[in-house]
Design a protein around this motif. Structure first.
Motif, PDB file in Angstrom:
ATOM      1  N   MET A   1       0.832  -1.185   0.000  1.00  0.00           N
ATOM      2  CA  MET A   1       0.000   0.000   0.000  1.00  0.00           C
ATOM      3  C   MET A   1       0.877   1.249   0.000  1.00  0.00           C
ATOM      4  O   MET A   1       1.995   1.237   0.481  1.00  0.00           O
ATOM      5  N   ALA A   2       0.301   2.318  -0.461  1.00  0.00           N
ATOM      6  CA  ALA A   2       1.021   3.588  -0.541  1.00  0.00           C
ATOM      7  C   ALA A   2       1.046   4.275   0.814  1.00  0.00           C
ATOM      8  O   ALA A   2       0.095   4.201   1.583  1.00  0.00           O
ATOM      9  N   GLU A  76      -2.068   3.310   3.780  1.00  0.00           N
ATOM     10  CA  GLU A  76      -3.218   2.889   2.985  1.00  0.00           C
ATOM     11  C   GLU A  76      -3.840   4.072   2.237  1.00  0.00           C
ATOM     12  O   GLU A  76      -5.057   4.210   2.157  1.00  0.00           O
ATOM     13  N   VAL A  77      -2.983   4.939   1.692  1.00  0.00           N
ATOM     14  CA  VAL A  77      -3.456   6.106   0.949  1.00  0.00           C
ATOM     15  C   VAL A  77      -4.069   5.618  -0.366  1.00  0.00           C
ATOM     16  O   VAL A  77      -3.479   4.807  -1.073  1.00  0.00           O
ATOM     17  N   HIS A  78      -5.278   6.087  -0.629  1.00  0.00           N
ATOM     18  CA  HIS A  78      -5.993   5.659  -1.826  1.00  0.00           C
ATOM     19  C   HIS A  78      -6.869   6.796  -2.352  1.00  0.00           C
ATOM     20  O   HIS A  78      -7.133   7.764  -1.660  1.00  0.00           O
ATOM     21  N   ILE A  79      -7.310   6.640  -3.577  1.00  0.00           N
ATOM     22  CA  ILE A  79      -8.190   7.620  -4.208  1.00  0.00           C
ATOM     23  C   ILE A  79      -9.628   7.158  -4.023  1.00  0.00           C
ATOM     24  O   ILE A  79      -9.962   6.018  -4.318  1.00  0.00           O
ATOM     25  N   GLU A  80     -10.471   8.056  -3.504  1.00  0.00           N
ATOM     26  CA  GLU A  80     -11.894   7.770  -3.354  1.00  0.00           C
ATOM     27  C   GLU A  80     -12.672   8.613  -4.355  1.00  0.00           C
ATOM     28  O   GLU A  80     -12.346   9.765  -4.594  1.00  0.00           O
ATOM     29  N   THR A  90     -12.887  13.215  -7.116  1.00  0.00           N
ATOM     30  CA  THR A  90     -12.015  12.277  -6.407  1.00  0.00           C
ATOM     31  C   THR A  90     -11.283  13.004  -5.287  1.00  0.00           C
ATOM     32  O   THR A  90     -11.136  14.228  -5.315  1.00  0.00           O
ATOM     33  N   LEU A  92      -8.002  12.121  -2.071  1.00  0.00           N
ATOM     34  CA  LEU A  92      -7.058  11.203  -1.444  1.00  0.00           C
ATOM     35  C   LEU A  92      -7.461  11.006   0.001  1.00  0.00           C
ATOM     36  O   LEU A  92      -7.824  11.960   0.689  1.00  0.00           O
ATOM     37  N   SER A  93      -7.372   9.773   0.486  1.00  0.00           N
ATOM     38  CA  SER A  93      -7.698   9.449   1.877  1.00  0.00           C
ATOM     39  C   SER A  93      -6.690   8.444   2.400  1.00  0.00           C
ATOM     40  O   SER A  93      -6.099   7.684   1.633  1.00  0.00           O
ATOM     41  N   GLY A  94      -6.504   8.431   3.735  1.00  0.00           N
ATOM     42  CA  GLY A  94      -5.592   7.472   4.334  1.00  0.00           C
ATOM     43  C   GLY A  94      -5.770   7.385   5.842  1.00  0.00           C
ATOM     44  O   GLY A  94      -6.447   8.204   6.457  1.00  0.00           O
TER      45      GLY A  94
END
Length: 140
Positions: A1-2, A76-80, A90, A92-94
């Motif tokens: 995960m980022a 766990e940085v991801h695009i929502e 969109t 970014l969340s983490g």
């Protein structure tokens, strides 16, 4: 995960809420600046939503105020994707792994909770010989 880490400013006061299982979760909006300054003298800003969980969320929420500078590590940085006013957007969340207060907001409002009163200062006959004898003024 980022993972994402760096210095950021908090964009709004932290929001503390509880899940149906009574787990505390604190949501914070983080503004990271990056790149070179533009013609207007400002850097670009990337907004990221972060979440703290459990006892750390409850303990830190009163101190996570708008404008506060923090050093933060997100996992766990991801695009929502979400439905915004102008259509699909969109963000970014983490999940916040590590957080340290690095500065105070420019106009620091008082936290909503009152800190515990400090015990009365001891009268020392001689100057302190080590740092263990000194009182802490740090509120956390």
């Amino acid at each position: 995960m980022a993972k994402l880490f760096g210095l950021a400013r908090i964009g709004r006061d932290a929001e503390l809420r509880y899940t149906t299982g009574q787990d505390a979760v604190c949501s914070i909006s983080l503004a990271f600046t990056w790149g070179k300054k533009g013609a207007d003298g400002k850097r670009s800003t990337q907004w990221v939503d972060g979440a703290l969980w459990g006892k750390r969320a409850e303990a830190l929420a009163p101190y996570l105020l708008k404008g506060t500078l923090i050093a933060v590590t997100l996992d766990e940085v991801h695009i929502e994707t979400y439905q915004g006013k102008n259509g699909e957007s969109t963000k970014l969340s983490g999940k916040v792994l590590d957080i340290e207060l690095a500065g105070s907001p420019s106009a620091a409002p008082a936290p909503t909770q009152q800190p515990a009163p400090r015990p009365a200062a001891r009268q020392a006959a001689a100057p302190a010989q080590n740092f263990a004898d000194m009182d802490d003024d740090i509120p956390f």
